[in-house]
Design a protein around this motif. Structure first.
Motif, PDB file in Angstrom:
ATOM      1  N   LYS A   1       0.976  -1.225   0.124  1.00 42.62           N
ATOM      2  CA  LYS A   1       0.044   0.085   0.143  1.00 42.62           C
ATOM      3  C   LYS A   1       0.914   1.164  -0.029  1.00 42.62           C
ATOM      4  O   LYS A   1       0.411   2.479  -0.182  1.00 42.62           O
ATOM      5  N   VAL A   2       2.210   1.094   0.002  1.00 46.91           N
ATOM      6  CA  VAL A   2       2.978   2.356   0.608  1.00 46.91           C
ATOM      7  C   VAL A   2       3.031   3.277  -0.870  1.00 46.91           C
ATOM      8  O   VAL A   2       2.820   4.506  -0.613  1.00 46.91           O
ATOM      9  N   SER A   3       3.157   2.757  -2.052  1.00 46.29           N
ATOM     10  CA  SER A   3       3.468   3.382  -3.201  1.00 46.29           C
ATOM     11  C   SER A   3       1.869   4.366  -3.460  1.00 46.29           C
ATOM     12  O   SER A   3       2.008   5.551  -3.756  1.00 46.29           O
ATOM     13  N   LYS A   4       0.954   3.615  -3.122  1.00 45.69           N
ATOM     14  CA  LYS A   4      -0.454   4.267  -3.298  1.00 45.69           C
ATOM     15  C   LYS A   4      -0.411   5.449  -2.343  1.00 45.69           C
ATOM     16  O   LYS A   4      -0.962   6.348  -2.416  1.00 45.69           O
ATOM     17  N   LYS A   5      -0.227   4.956  -1.134  1.00 47.49           N
ATOM     18  CA  LYS A   5      -0.425   6.181  -0.054  1.00 47.49           C
ATOM     19  C   LYS A   5       0.653   7.194  -0.563  1.00 47.49           C
ATOM     20  O   LYS A   5       0.266   8.488  -0.234  1.00 47.49           O
ATOM     21  N   ILE A   6       1.620   7.195  -0.820  1.00 46.42           N
ATOM     22  CA  ILE A   6       2.851   8.227  -1.039  1.00 46.42           C
ATOM     23  C   ILE A   6       2.110   8.870  -2.182  1.00 46.42           C
ATOM     24  O   ILE A   6       2.129  10.291  -2.294  1.00 46.42           O
ATOM     25  N   ASN A   7       1.582   8.231  -3.412  1.00 46.98           N
ATOM     26  CA  ASN A   7       1.006   9.100  -4.359  1.00 46.98           C
ATOM     27  C   ASN A   7       0.083   9.908  -3.846  1.00 46.98           C
ATOM     28  O   ASN A   7      -0.126  11.005  -4.439  1.00 46.98           O
ATOM     29  N   ARG A   8      -0.831   9.280  -3.108  1.00 40.76           N
ATOM     30  CA  ARG A   8      -2.005  10.433  -2.848  1.00 40.76           C
ATOM     31  C   ARG A   8      -1.685  11.397  -2.061  1.00 40.76           C
ATOM     32  O   ARG A   8      -1.921  12.516  -1.931  1.00 40.76           O
ATOM     33  N   LEU A   9      -0.725  11.253  -1.049  1.00 41.12           N
ATOM     34  CA  LEU A   9      -0.177  12.579  -0.310  1.00 41.12           C
ATOM     35  C   LEU A   9       0.747  13.402  -1.041  1.00 41.12           C
ATOM     36  O   LEU A   9       0.395  14.454  -0.855  1.00 41.12           O
ATOM     37  N   SER A  10       1.295  13.063  -2.275  1.00 41.67           N
ATOM     38  CA  SER A  10       2.166  13.763  -3.115  1.00 41.67           C
ATOM     39  C   SER A  10       1.020  14.599  -3.922  1.00 41.67           C
ATOM     40  O   SER A  10       1.377  15.796  -4.231  1.00 41.67           O
ATOM     41  N   ASN A  11      -0.186  14.075  -4.269  1.00 40.08           N
ATOM     42  CA  ASN A  11      -1.161  14.813  -4.747  1.00 40.08           C
ATOM     43  C   ASN A  11      -1.639  16.028  -4.131  1.00 40.08           C
ATOM     44  O   ASN A  11      -1.967  17.123  -4.433  1.00 40.08           O
ATOM     45  N   ILE A  12      -1.937  15.498  -2.751  1.00 37.37           N
ATOM     46  CA  ILE A  12      -2.230  16.593  -1.669  1.00 37.37           C
ATOM     47  C   ILE A  12      -1.269  17.805  -1.592  1.00 37.37           C
ATOM     48  O   ILE A  12      -1.593  19.064  -1.496  1.00 37.37           O
ATOM     49  N   VAL A  13       0.135  17.377  -1.582  1.00 42.54           N
ATOM     50  CA  VAL A  13       0.978  18.302  -1.301  1.00 42.54           C
ATOM     51  C   VAL A  13       1.037  19.150  -2.776  1.00 42.54           C
ATOM     52  O   VAL A  13       1.204  20.372  -2.439  1.00 42.54           O
ATOM     53  N   ARG A  14       0.939  18.729  -3.831  1.00 34.13           N
ATOM     54  CA  ARG A  14       1.203  19.581  -5.000  1.00 34.13           C
ATOM     55  C   ARG A  14      -0.033  20.476  -4.936  1.00 34.13           C
ATOM     56  O   ARG A  14       0.111  21.666  -5.218  1.00 34.13           O
ATOM     57  N   SER A  15      -1.527  19.941  -4.704  1.00 31.83           N
ATOM     58  CA  SER A  15      -2.441  20.942  -4.738  1.00 31.83           C
ATOM     59  C   SER A  15      -2.186  22.064  -3.631  1.00 31.83           C
ATOM     60  O   SER A  15      -2.539  23.181  -3.975  1.00 31.83           O
ATOM     61  N   ALA A  16      -1.584  21.666  -2.225  1.00 28.06           N
ATOM     62  CA  ALA A  16      -1.193  22.524  -1.207  1.00 28.06           C
ATOM     63  C   ALA A  16      -0.145  23.740  -1.576  1.00 28.06           C
ATOM     64  O   ALA A  16      -0.176  24.802  -1.430  1.00 28.06           O
ATOM     65  N   ALA A  17       0.543  23.333  -2.606  1.00 27.32           N
ATOM     66  CA  ALA A  17       1.897  23.925  -3.087  1.00 27.32           C
ATOM     67  C   ALA A  17       1.259  24.850  -3.802  1.00 27.32           C
ATOM     68  O   ALA A  17       1.837  26.277  -4.066  1.00 27.32           O
ATOM     69  N   GLU A  18       0.463  24.619  -4.863  1.00 27.33           N
ATOM     70  CA  GLU A  18      -0.022  25.616  -5.655  1.00 27.33           C
ATOM     71  C   GLU A  18      -1.074  26.606  -4.939  1.00 27.33           C
ATOM     72  O   GLU A  18      -0.900  27.736  -5.310  1.00 27.33           O
ATOM     73  N   GLN A  19      -1.820  26.239  -3.917  1.00 25.03           N
ATOM     74  CA  GLN A  19      -2.727  26.808  -3.417  1.00 25.03           C
ATOM     75  C   GLN A  19      -1.872  27.942  -2.413  1.00 25.03           C
ATOM     76  O   GLN A  19      -2.341  29.210  -2.392  1.00 25.03           O
ATOM     77  N   SER A  20      -0.695  27.513  -2.049  1.00 19.27           N
ATOM     78  CA  SER A  20       0.013  28.615  -1.136  1.00 19.27           C
ATOM     79  C   SER A  20       1.158  29.240  -1.798  1.00 19.27           C
ATOM     80  O   SER A  20       1.945  29.862  -1.185  1.00 19.27           O
ATOM     81  N   HIS A  21       0.849  28.949  -3.403  1.00 15.47           N
ATOM     82  CA  HIS A  21       1.872  29.860  -4.153  1.00 15.47           C
ATOM     83  C   HIS A  21       3.219  29.514  -3.669  1.00 15.47           C
ATOM     84  O   HIS A  21       4.142  30.549  -3.850  1.00 15.47           O
TER      85      HIS A  21
END
Lengths: 246, 246
Positions: A119-139
């Protein structure tokens, strides 16, 4: 203004094709037109303003270079003992807003949660997507990375200039100065890492091993913080110190 | 050790009946026995150690006074424009861990969320329960209060020694010093309040009215923080300032 990241380098006046993700979001979802502008950060963490020049083929042009960085002057890693439920999602989103550079989730002795190997790679993928969105939103000018380590041995191979353990016992004993002392010793471009135990806490054996390897315990104020709150306190303090006080 | 609150005053060697809530949690859920100890804070915010002396009738005795407070030396209020979804729950839980004293949810011009009149007391009840649990878990000496105000006029009747607006535009303009200046002017026992806009932001009219009434804008670092993250940054900074730096 919308804020996106590209894996390529960009330069002024360059025309480029927007990635599928960016084109989908900016053109299809937000219904932008030719002439509409967006921020885009290239692989060198440089910020540009681009403009859609042909939305039918997702073509855009770099029209301005912004000499602006919102990054912390130090390279910050948080190391989190595996938290329960979806707290890892909260941690990565908020840590990204607060300026973290690297996030490590670590299987520790007293972690109640466990990440199964498959499950690790799926979890890391999911978390990385959240990180990308947050990085976009916080500029942000960069997207923090997220990884999983399954033992403290692997963590000890990572090298940092300053290494801390957020330690409840330090807070209980009224210790006040260790975080400040560490920040006082941290120069721009230094790397600093802080370890946060999971709900079950950090085992004495882990504390000893970390200390033997240069980690120092520190308190984060007198109140007991939950496992997902402590890294947010730490990152806010780092920002206050380097963004506001210095 | 478990940590509870009572609405009564307590004194050393006093025997008392545990409230239904405490008895249910400590005796029924945690299966504690006679002789088992717990922390209890009385209505004067004093911390005691008590011991169960007859679990069948929920009787306990105060066996020790602890001269310990984990409260911030200043009285801190956060004023949050109504956030979307269940973000109010995250805010009150984390703000309680981080030491807040008062939490106000305010209907603002650009709040996307709305609290209908007939739902307000139910919402405040729910949030107050989350606050109580968080205060127990973080071993606070007091339980923060939560209230709802439906207009900025009501907010302006509240009096504080220091009044801030967390303002994105300040952050964007690279303003650094206003939060620090305010903290520098804040003495122990002063009250300090900070206003945080909802997702839709603060309207220029609201900013003007708040400024006319003594509120000062301040930035919270260069990154754009979500509406629920900004108060946590603010409270962490207050704690770093008063708990660690002073």
């Amino acid at each position: 203004m919308q804020h996106y990241f590209t894996n390529n380098t960009l330069s002024l006046n360059e025309t480029f094709l927007m990635s599928n993700d960016i084109a989908h979001h900016f053109i299809s979802v937000l219904r932008s037109n030719n002439g509409d502008k967006f921020e885009i950060v290239d692989s060198n963490h440089r910020l540009f303003i681009a403009e859609v020049i042909d939305k039918d083929v997702s073509k855009a042009k770099v029209i301005e270079i912004k000499n602006k960085s919102v990054e912390l002057p130090v390279d910050v890693t948080i190391i989190c003992g595996l938290p329960k439920k979806d707290k890892s999602e909260l941690i990565v989103q908020k840590a990204t807003e607060l300026g973290v550079d690297h996030i490590i989730f670590l299987q520790t002795a007293w972690s109640i949660a466990q990440w199964k190997n498959n499950k690790v790679s799926k979890k890391i993928n999911r978390l990385s997507n959240i990180v990308r969105s947050a990085a976009e939103q916080s500029h942000r000018n960069k997207i923090p990375d997220v990884k999983y380590l399954d033992s403290i041995n692997d963590l000890l191979k990572e090298s940092y200039d300053h290494k801390l353990i957020a330690y409840e016992e330090s807070a209980k004993n009224g210790e006040k100065a260790d975080l400040i002392n560490s920040l006082n010793n941290t120069k721009p471009a230094d790397s600093i890492a802080a370890f946060f135990g999971p709900e079950g806490g950090i085992s004495p054996d882990e504390v000893s091993r970390l200390k033997e390897n240069g980690y120092k315990t520190c308190g984060l104020g007198p109140r007991i913080l939950r496992t997902e709150t402590a890294p947010l306190y730490f990152l806010s303090s780092i920002s206050m110190w380097f963004d506001l006080l210095k």
